[in-house]
Design a protein around this motif. Structure first.
Motif, short mmCIF file in Angstrom:
data_model
loop_
_atom_site.label_atom_id
_atom_site.label_comp_id
_atom_site.label_asym_id
_atom_site.label_seq_id
_atom_site.Cartn_x
_atom_site.Cartn_y
_atom_site.Cartn_z
N GLU A 1 -10.89 -2.14 3.09
CA GLU A 1 -9.57 -2.72 3.28
C GLU A 1 -9.41 -3.41 4.62
O GLU A 1 -8.32 -3.82 5.00
CB GLU A 1 -8.51 -1.62 3.12
CG GLU A 1 -8.45 -1.13 1.69
CD GLU A 1 -7.73 0.18 1.55
OE1 GLU A 1 -7.17 0.67 2.54
OE2 GLU A 1 -7.75 0.73 0.44
N LEU B 1 -8.54 2.84 8.50
CA LEU B 1 -8.50 2.48 7.08
C LEU B 1 -9.91 2.51 6.48
O LEU B 1 -10.89 2.36 7.21
CB LEU B 1 -7.94 1.06 6.93
CG LEU B 1 -6.43 0.90 7.02
CD1 LEU B 1 -6.10 -0.57 7.04
CD2 LEU B 1 -5.75 1.58 5.86
N GLN C 1 -7.15 -11.44 2.93
CA GLN C 1 -6.76 -11.38 4.34
C GLN C 1 -5.84 -10.20 4.63
O GLN C 1 -5.71 -9.78 5.77
CB GLN C 1 -6.04 -12.67 4.74
CG GLN C 1 -6.95 -13.86 4.88
CD GLN C 1 -7.69 -13.86 6.20
OE1 GLN C 1 -7.28 -13.22 7.16
NE2 GLN C 1 -8.80 -14.55 6.24
N ASN C 2 -5.16 -9.69 3.60
CA ASN C 2 -4.14 -8.67 3.84
C ASN C 2 -4.52 -7.33 3.19
O ASN C 2 -3.64 -6.58 2.79
CB ASN C 2 -2.79 -9.15 3.30
CG ASN C 2 -2.24 -10.30 4.12
OD1 ASN C 2 -1.79 -10.10 5.23
ND2 ASN C 2 -2.34 -11.50 3.58
N GLY C 3 -5.83 -7.08 3.10
CA GLY C 3 -6.31 -5.86 2.46
C GLY C 3 -5.81 -4.59 3.11
O GLY C 3 -5.83 -3.53 2.50
N ASP C 4 -5.34 -4.69 4.37
CA ASP C 4 -4.87 -3.48 5.04
C ASP C 4 -3.44 -3.12 4.65
O ASP C 4 -2.99 -2.02 4.90
CB ASP C 4 -4.99 -3.62 6.56
CG ASP C 4 -4.25 -4.84 7.06
OD1 ASP C 4 -3.98 -5.73 6.24
OD2 ASP C 4 -3.94 -4.89 8.26
N ARG C 5 -2.69 -4.06 4.08
CA ARG C 5 -1.31 -3.72 3.74
C ARG C 5 -0.97 -3.92 2.26
O ARG C 5 0.07 -3.46 1.82
CB ARG C 5 -0.33 -4.46 4.63
CG ARG C 5 -0.65 -5.92 4.87
CD ARG C 5 0.30 -6.49 5.91
NE ARG C 5 0.09 -7.92 6.08
CZ ARG C 5 0.76 -8.64 6.95
NH1 ARG C 5 1.66 -8.10 7.70
NH2 ARG C 5 0.53 -9.93 7.06
N PHE D 1 -5.20 -14.62 -0.12
CA PHE D 1 -4.17 -13.91 0.63
C PHE D 1 -4.34 -12.40 0.52
O PHE D 1 -4.07 -11.67 1.46
CB PHE D 1 -2.77 -14.35 0.17
CG PHE D 1 -2.39 -15.68 0.72
CD1 PHE D 1 -1.64 -15.78 1.88
CD2 PHE D 1 -2.81 -16.85 0.11
CE1 PHE D 1 -1.31 -17.01 2.41
CE2 PHE D 1 -2.48 -18.08 0.63
CZ PHE D 1 -1.73 -18.16 1.78
N LYS E 1 0.82 -1.22 0.00
CA LYS E 1 0.00 0.00 0.00
C LYS E 1 0.85 1.26 0.00
O LYS E 1 0.36 2.34 -0.29
CB LYS E 1 -0.85 0.00 1.28
CG LYS E 1 -2.10 -0.83 1.13
CD LYS E 1 -3.30 0.07 1.27
CE LYS E 1 -4.46 -0.49 0.51
NZ LYS E 1 -5.36 -1.21 1.35
N ARG F 1 -4.94 -14.10 9.09
CA ARG F 1 -3.94 -13.26 9.74
C ARG F 1 -3.61 -13.73 11.14
O ARG F 1 -2.47 -13.65 11.60
CB ARG F 1 -4.43 -11.82 9.78
CG ARG F 1 -4.31 -11.14 8.46
CD ARG F 1 -2.87 -10.89 8.09
NE ARG F 1 -2.34 -9.74 8.81
CZ ARG F 1 -2.55 -8.49 8.44
NH1 ARG F 1 -3.25 -8.23 7.37
NH2 ARG F 1 -2.05 -7.51 9.13
#
Lengths: 350, 437
Positions: B173, B169, A256-260, A253, A125, B402
């Motif tokens: 996301e 966020l 699960q990692n949408g924030d980064r 993947f 991101k 996660r």
């Protein structure tokens, strides 16, 4: 004391030998389903296996992640309790594999399509989102590319060299190794798809299909494409550490990692759940599993496992597999798959 | 030494002349430099270790805590879909999730439409219903009563309370929607959220839901595997070492055996896995994924280590002991069994424990024989499918969810604890029982 020591020594030895050779026989009885195959289907198959084990009286199936090819090899090795009952696959079974199965007495195989998996090209991101087209993916990653009407070893070092609108980053892509089904699909969908859009290569395809495939499937080996192993989490971590790099991996993947991480646009479409479901996002493939019909009724619970897997609460639009990142089949297709599976309709040779 | 005069005279000349002083200073400086390189090397090693351990502990600690939600439940047989249950099996088909849904719904009556309800129920762990059913099956008297029960939250909700979800966020996301965060905040404000020690991590088998996944299955699998390894490699290894060291005639053949054993100790472990696949599974037809085969493969791998350690322990027993025993009329067997072996035992055990510790940390050979698999049930014996502790680390490290990141580190911590304990036992054994002659 010393005498006891010696006698213990001898008794220990006999016990060990008894363990080693005496217990070899109970291998024949098995009351547990054995699943092998694709590492892409593994997260979904294990979720179903766990629910199945918890909600029925049957034991929880043992699921191994062996890769699609390895799984089908084990699956096709024969009929009998020492061979697995189910094999997961991130591509359709090949004709050669079906023939292998036939040669070993596995004559009736039930095929179930469970849904789609999108292959995403993502970066951190902290950097700009990439907007790619398939031919750009090909130009960035192919071993040989056409420049001024001739095939040359890939000269592109930076993304900007391909199209000026792309970022001025060095081309650095982390992706799966050739043993992976994800790599097969990426090469077939993205690379081949990209090559088809280049007129010179399209002309080659019309002339010589085999040469075209060899060209389209060859990924460069000069360090721009980095094989990062089968572990997608590793790729995620590497992308986080290196914002200029891209990574190729399965949709779950990214989910699960949408924030980064952010998925790159391919052909103007984001790799979102909706776009993959509708087929507008180009790089997606079907996932399957195969059942050995000869084992139904021999190993308890296979039909029930099949029922759980194909149920709407698992494979359906809002099922628990969708939560795990599986892109579900459209409802009519799901019903058709379920009916065919429960009727145990065997696969006929294509 | 032989010329004390010269030795006495040299420091004087060294200290007196200018060149002598310079050379002395250079030599001292060189020594100081060398020492500081050594210190730097040790410092670097310690720093790396501290960084590694620190990062594992930092990442792993959250896995030992889990958040639960306390819900008011009415154990309504009608809602459960079972009329007055008589047999405990009936609870297996009870719709326990309906109770949870009803309870959550009464707490948040505004969540009416389908999507909102789905999001609301997703806050609870997928295992909450199963846990409730298990409680009911154990205490059928609860049927029809009302009461509060603590149930696990989903791993996403749990991560929110651990501060690992960035609420700033954009909604798309995050794994949790704005609505879900608001509900979680409301539950926390109502004092319904409890912070607990994550017992499930120690009492559960593997699971695809991070909040339910535990290491017990892997731990028991490792136990059975190591038991088989120990039972096979220890007696065979010690017997081989005793024969080679005490009885074997010196000759070409024995030399060849020795060279081979030393070479085997250096063979990569995956080779033993391939051997196990070819011999134990394909030839003997033993079942896949069972600790018996895993133990046999690891026994082959540890055997050279045990033999080499045992031989050096036997070699350390001074010949005077053997000669004295022979002198008073003991037979060679008696010499070994009564005198040499007991004296060498601490050294042999140390070697065996170190071999076992290596076997405990091994995954590569287990991959080939199918022990790298998703196995939920706790293995009841060496013939039931099982995984092992390092395999569990490997599988969790590869999972998309996660919350498995923390589980992975926590499992590594557990594995390290066992390894340190085993190595410590070996060190203690050696320092406590080893004799100096």
């Amino acid at each position: 004391m010393n005498r006891r020591c010696a006698s213990e020594f001898v008794s220990g030895l006999t016990l060990a030998l008894a363990l080693g050779f005496g217990l070899a026989s109970p291998a024949l009885a098995r009351d547990q389903i054995r699943v092998v195959g694709s590492s892409t289907v593994f997260p979904f198959a294990t979720a179903v296996a766990e629910r199945f084990g918890r909600s029925t009286a049957f034991r929880t199936p043992v699921v191994e992640s062996t890769g699609t090819g390895g799984g089908l090899k084990l699956f096709c090795a024969g009929v009998g309790l020492q061979h697995p009952d189910v094999s997961n696959a991130s591509r359709r079974i090949k004709k050669s594999e079906v023939e292998q199965c036939f040669a070993n007495g596995v004559r009736e195989i039930v095929e179930v399509r469970i849904g789609y998996d999108g292959i995403v090209i993502a970066n951190s991101k902290r950097a700009r989102r990439f907007e790619l087209h398939e031919e750009q993916i090909f130009l960035a990653l192919a071993k040989q590319v056409p420049v001024a009407g001739k095939l040359v070893p890939n000269p592109y070092r930076r993304w900007r060299d391909i199209v000026p609108t792309l970022p001025d980053f060095e081309i650095e892509v982390f992706g799966p190794p050739p043993t992976s089904g994800t790599r097969d699909a990426f090469v077939e969908l993205a690379m081949e798809g990209g090559a088809k859009k280049i007129p010179l290569l399209e002309a080659l395809r019309a002339r010589d299909k085999r040469a075209f495939k060899a060209l389209a499937h060859a990924i460069r080996e000069d360090g721009a494409y980095i094989e990062a192993g089968e572990n997608d989490n590793l790729i995620v971590q590497k992308l986080e550490a290196n914002p200029a790099a891209l990574g190729v991996f399965g949709f779950s993947f990214l989910d699960q990692n949408g924030d980064r991480l952010q998925g790159s646009l391919v052909g103007g479409r984001t790799p979102s759940f909706e776009n993959i479901t509708s087929g507008e996002y180009g790089i997606s493939r079907s996932l399957y599993f195969y059942i050995k019909k000869a084992h139904v009724g021999v190993v308890p619970g296979i039909v029930e496992y099949l029922r759980e897997f194909t149920s709407a609460r698992a494979m359906g639009e809002v099922g628990y597999l969708a939560d795990k990142g599986l892109i579900p089949l459209p409802a009519p297709e799901l019903r058709a798959q379920r009916d065919a599976a429960l009727a145990l309709t065997p696969l006929s040779l294509p | 030494m032989t010329e004390p005069r010269a030795a006495d005279a040299r420091p004087n000349t060294l200290r007196r002349t200018r060149a002598g002083k310079q050379s002395l200073a250079r030599r001292y400086a060189a020594e100081r430099r060398f020492r500081s390189y050594g210190l730097l090397a040790i410092g670097f090693a310690l720093l790396s270790l501290a960084l590694l351990l620190g990062s594992i502990i930092h990442r792993g600690l959250p896995a030992f805590i889990h958040h639960e939600v306390r819900l008011e439940l009415h154990f309504d047989p009608v809602l459960l879909g079972i009329e007055r249950a008589t047999a405990p099996e009936a609870f297996a088909f009870a719709d326990c999730e309906a109770l949870l849904r009803a309870s959550l719904q009464s707490f948040f009556p505004e969540a009416r439409e389908r999507r909102a309800r789905r999001e609301l129920f997703a806050l609870l762990s997928a295992g909450a219903g199963f846990e409730l059913c298990a409680t009911l099956a154990a205490q059928p008297a609860l049927l029809g009563s009302r009461g509060a029960r603590s149930l696990p939250l989903s791993s996403d909700a749990d991560r929110y309370f651990k501060g690992e979800v960035n609420a700033a966020l954009p909604e798309s996301e995050r794994r949790l929607s704005d609505r879900q965060l608001a509900w979680l905040d409301a539950l926390a404000a109502a004092g319904r959220i409890e912070r607990r020690f994550a017992m499930r991590f120690f009492t559960g088998g593997d699971s695809r839901e991070p909040e339910l996944a535990g290491v017990l299955g892997a731990l028991v699998g490792s136990f059975w595997t190591l038991l088989v390894t120990l039972l096979l490699s220890f007696p065979v290894g010690v017997a081989a070492a005793v024969y080679l060291e005490e009885f074997a005639p010196k000759g070409r053949l024995i030399d060849l055996v020795e060279v081979n054993i030393n070479n085997l100790a250096a063979v990569p472990s995956i080779v033993f896995g391939l051997l196990g696949l070819a011999v134990f599974l394909n030839f003997f037809g033993l079942p896949r994924s069972v600790p018996l085969v895993g133990g046999m493969v690891l026994a082959l791998m540890t055997l050279p280590t045990v033999i080499i350690a045992s031989r050096s322990a036997l070699l350390a027993v001074p010949p005077s002991i053997r000669e004295a025993a022979l002198g008073v009329g003991a037979s060679p067997l008696q010499v070994v069994m009564h005198h040499v072996l007991p004296l060498a035992l601490p050294g042999i055990l140390t070697g065996a424990i170190i071999g076992m510790a290596r076997a405990l940390g091994e995954t590569a050979p287990l991959l080939m024989i199918g022990m790298v698999a998703f196995i939920v049930d706790i293995p009841g014996g060496p013939l039931e499918p099982a995984s092992a502790l390092p395999v569990q680390v490997f599988l969790w490290a590869d999972s998309p969810e996660r919350a498995f990141e923390a589980r992975t580190s926590a499992a590594i911590l557990l594995l390290l604890t066992f390894l340190v304990a085993m190595n410590l036992t070996a060190v203690l054994l050696r320092s406590r029982f080893e004799r100096r002659y």
